[in-house]
Design a protein around this motif. Structure first.
Motif, PDB file in Angstrom:
ATOM      1  N   LYS A 161       0.837  -1.201   0.000  1.00 11.73           N
ATOM      2  CA  LYS A 161       0.000   0.000   0.000  1.00 11.73           C
ATOM      3  C   LYS A 161       0.876   1.257   0.000  1.00 11.73           C
ATOM      4  N   ALA A 162       1.909   1.280   0.828  1.00 15.23           N
ATOM      5  CA  ALA A 162       2.787   2.451   0.909  1.00 15.23           C
ATOM      6  C   ALA A 162       3.508   2.711  -0.420  1.00 15.23           C
ATOM      7  N   LEU A 163       4.000   1.649  -1.051  1.00 10.29           N
ATOM      8  CA  LEU A 163       4.719   1.809  -2.318  1.00 10.29           C
ATOM      9  C   LEU A 163       3.804   2.254  -3.455  1.00 10.29           C
ATOM     10  N   ASN A 164       2.539   1.893  -3.361  1.00  9.86           N
ATOM     11  CA  ASN A 164       1.604   2.172  -4.454  1.00  9.86           C
ATOM     12  C   ASN A 164       0.616   3.292  -4.171  1.00  9.86           C
ATOM     13  N   TYR A 165       0.683   3.877  -2.985  1.00 12.77           N
ATOM     14  CA  TYR A 165      -0.238   4.953  -2.623  1.00 12.77           C
ATOM     15  C   TYR A 165       0.068   6.185  -3.468  1.00 12.77           C
ATOM     16  N   ARG A 166      -0.941   6.725  -4.088  1.00 12.04           N
ATOM     17  CA  ARG A 166      -0.747   7.817  -5.050  1.00 12.04           C
ATOM     18  C   ARG A 166      -0.787   9.173  -4.346  1.00 12.04           C
ATOM     19  N   ILE A 167       0.411   9.652  -3.960  1.00 11.98           N
ATOM     20  CA  ILE A 167       0.508  10.921  -3.241  1.00 11.98           C
ATOM     21  C   ILE A 167       1.442  11.920  -3.916  1.00 11.98           C
ATOM     22  N   PHE A 168       1.912  11.579  -5.113  1.00 12.90           N
ATOM     23  CA  PHE A 168       2.819  12.466  -5.832  1.00 12.90           C
ATOM     24  C   PHE A 168       2.109  13.070  -7.042  1.00 12.90           C
ATOM     25  N   ALA A 169       2.462  14.295  -7.346  1.00  6.62           N
ATOM     26  CA  ALA A 169       1.788  15.032  -8.413  1.00  6.62           C
ATOM     27  C   ALA A 169       2.162  14.516  -9.797  1.00  6.62           C
ATOM     28  N   ASP A 170       1.151  14.448 -10.655  1.00  8.31           N
ATOM     29  CA  ASP A 170       1.383  14.143 -12.067  1.00  8.31           C
ATOM     30  C   ASP A 170       1.638  15.457 -12.811  1.00  8.31           C
ATOM     31  N   SER A 171       1.668  15.416 -14.120  1.00 12.34           N
ATOM     32  CA  SER A 171       1.964  16.611 -14.916  1.00 12.34           C
ATOM     33  C   SER A 171       0.903  17.699 -14.778  1.00 12.34           C
ATOM     34  N   GLU A 172      -0.278  17.330 -14.279  1.00  9.43           N
ATOM     35  CA  GLU A 172      -1.350  18.305 -14.075  1.00  9.43           C
ATOM     36  C   GLU A 172      -1.453  18.754 -12.615  1.00  9.43           C
ATOM     37  N   GLY A 173      -0.526  18.307 -11.786  1.00 12.13           N
ATOM     38  CA  GLY A 173      -0.522  18.706 -10.393  1.00 12.13           C
ATOM     39  C   GLY A 173      -1.457  17.907  -9.498  1.00 12.13           C
ATOM     40  N   LYS A 174      -2.034  16.829 -10.011  1.00 19.60           N
ATOM     41  CA  LYS A 174      -2.938  15.996  -9.218  1.00 19.60           C
ATOM     42  C   LYS A 174      -2.160  14.840  -8.592  1.00 19.60           C
ATOM     43  N   MET A 175      -2.570  14.410  -7.409  1.00 21.82           N
ATOM     44  CA  MET A 175      -1.902  13.296  -6.739  1.00 21.82           C
ATOM     45  C   MET A 175      -2.330  11.988  -7.410  1.00 21.82           C
ATOM     46  N   ASN A 176      -1.607  11.619  -8.459  1.00 23.66           N
ATOM     47  CA  ASN A 176      -1.926  10.420  -9.229  1.00 23.66           C
ATOM     48  C   ASN A 176      -0.754   9.453  -9.354  1.00 23.66           C
ATOM     49  N   LEU A 177       0.408   9.818  -8.844  1.00 23.02           N
ATOM     50  CA  LEU A 177       1.589   8.964  -9.003  1.00 23.02           C
ATOM     51  C   LEU A 177       2.004   8.371  -7.664  1.00 23.02           C
ATOM     52  N   ASN A 178       2.538   7.151  -7.707  1.00 22.01           N
ATOM     53  CA  ASN A 178       3.023   6.503  -6.494  1.00 22.01           C
ATOM     54  C   ASN A 178       4.544   6.584  -6.415  1.00 22.01           C
ATOM     55  N   LEU A 179       5.087   6.102  -5.325  1.00 20.05           N
ATOM     56  CA  LEU A 179       6.530   6.176  -5.082  1.00 20.05           C
ATOM     57  C   LEU A 179       7.328   5.458  -6.162  1.00 20.05           C
ATOM     58  N   GLN A 180       6.855   4.299  -6.586  1.00 21.33           N
ATOM     59  CA  GLN A 180       7.588   3.541  -7.590  1.00 21.33           C
ATOM     60  C   GLN A 180       7.597   4.265  -8.939  1.00 21.33           C
ATOM     61  N   GLN A 181       6.503   4.949  -9.263  1.00 19.17           N
ATOM     62  CA  GLN A 181       6.453   5.695 -10.521  1.00 19.17           C
ATOM     63  C   GLN A 181       7.393   6.895 -10.500  1.00 19.17           C
ATOM     64  N   THR A 182       7.572   7.506  -9.344  1.00 14.63           N
ATOM     65  CA  THR A 182       8.449   8.673  -9.245  1.00 14.63           C
ATOM     66  C   THR A 182       9.895   8.282  -8.945  1.00 14.63           C
ATOM     67  N   GLU A 183      10.114   7.006  -8.612  1.00 14.75           N
ATOM     68  CA  GLU A 183      11.434   6.487  -8.261  1.00 14.75           C
ATOM     69  C   GLU A 183      12.057   7.240  -7.094  1.00 14.75           C
ATOM     70  N   GLY A 184      11.186   7.666  -6.159  1.00 14.59           N
ATOM     71  CA  GLY A 184      11.658   8.368  -4.977  1.00 14.59           C
ATOM     72  C   GLY A 184      12.211   7.426  -3.935  1.00 14.59           C
ATOM     73  N   GLY A 185      12.749   8.007  -2.877  1.00 18.55           N
ATOM     74  CA  GLY A 185      13.315   7.229  -1.788  1.00 18.55           C
ATOM     75  C   GLY A 185      12.263   6.867  -0.747  1.00 18.55           C
ATOM     76  N   LEU A 186      12.562   5.836   0.031  1.00 22.81           N
ATOM     77  CA  LEU A 186      11.706   5.409   1.134  1.00 22.81           C
ATOM     78  C   LEU A 186      12.587   5.266   2.368  1.00 22.81           C
ATOM     79  N   LEU A 187      12.329   6.112   3.372  1.00 23.07           N
ATOM     80  CA  LEU A 187      13.056   6.044   4.632  1.00 23.07           C
ATOM     81  C   LEU A 187      12.121   5.427   5.671  1.00 23.07           C
ATOM     82  N   ILE A 188      12.498   4.246   6.180  1.00 18.96           N
ATOM     83  CA  ILE A 188      11.653   3.475   7.103  1.00 18.96           C
ATOM     84  C   ILE A 188      12.220   3.586   8.517  1.00 18.96           C
TER      85      ILE A 188
END
Length: 145
Positions: free
Chosen positions: A48-75
């Motif tokens: 759920k955490a890896l796939n939760y869509r909280i990152f902005a797409d090209s239109e500024g909407k929260m439609n992208l997940n962590l894996q799509q943005t290739e961001g970091g995960l600090l646990i």
């Protein structure tokens, strides 16, 4: 099992004055383990955490997940997330996992995260940690498995 996730521009964790983990843009995940939690619950929460869509797409909407943005995960383990705060002025921890169970599930969560994602940072279970972050948004969600 509970995870407080925060979308961050950067985050780090220091232990005894030494940098232990850090990420750039991504998610800081504070993990609380309860005595009824299992590895299956940990796997579900991680997915759920890896796939939760909280990152902005090209239109500024929260439609992208962590894996799509290739961001970091600090646990970071955070026992206080499982506190019962409904009564009185002191938190209760009777639903919290034992230290051994908590550490085992935390380690399982981290190992699975490393299998599924490339940029993982961690704290250290049971350590006195100093966590720094720049919350992006701010965007913060509580996830439960």
């Amino acid at each position: 099992m509970k995870a407080l996730i925060q979308r961050v521009s950067s985050a780090s964790v220091d232990i005894a004055g030494q940098r232990h983990g850090e990420i750039g843009p991504g998610i800081l995940l504070l993990l609380g383990v309860e005595k009824t939690d299992t590895e299956a619950a940990a796997d579900k929460l991680l997915s759920k955490a890896l796939n939760y869509r909280i990152f902005a797409d090209s239109e500024g909407k929260m439609n992208l997940n962590l894996q799509q943005t290739e961001g970091g995960l600090l646990i970071v383990s955070q026992f206080t997330l499982v506190a019962d705060t409904r009564k009185g002025l002191r938190p209760g921890f009777s639903s919290g996992a034992t230290p051994q169970q908590g550490e085992n599930l935390y380690n399982h969560f981290v190992a699975k995260a490393r299998e599924l994602h490339h940029d993982i940072g961690t704290g250290q279970f049971g350590a006195d940690m100093q966590v720094s972050l720049v919350n992006d948004g701010p965007v913060t969600f509580m996830l439960e498995a």
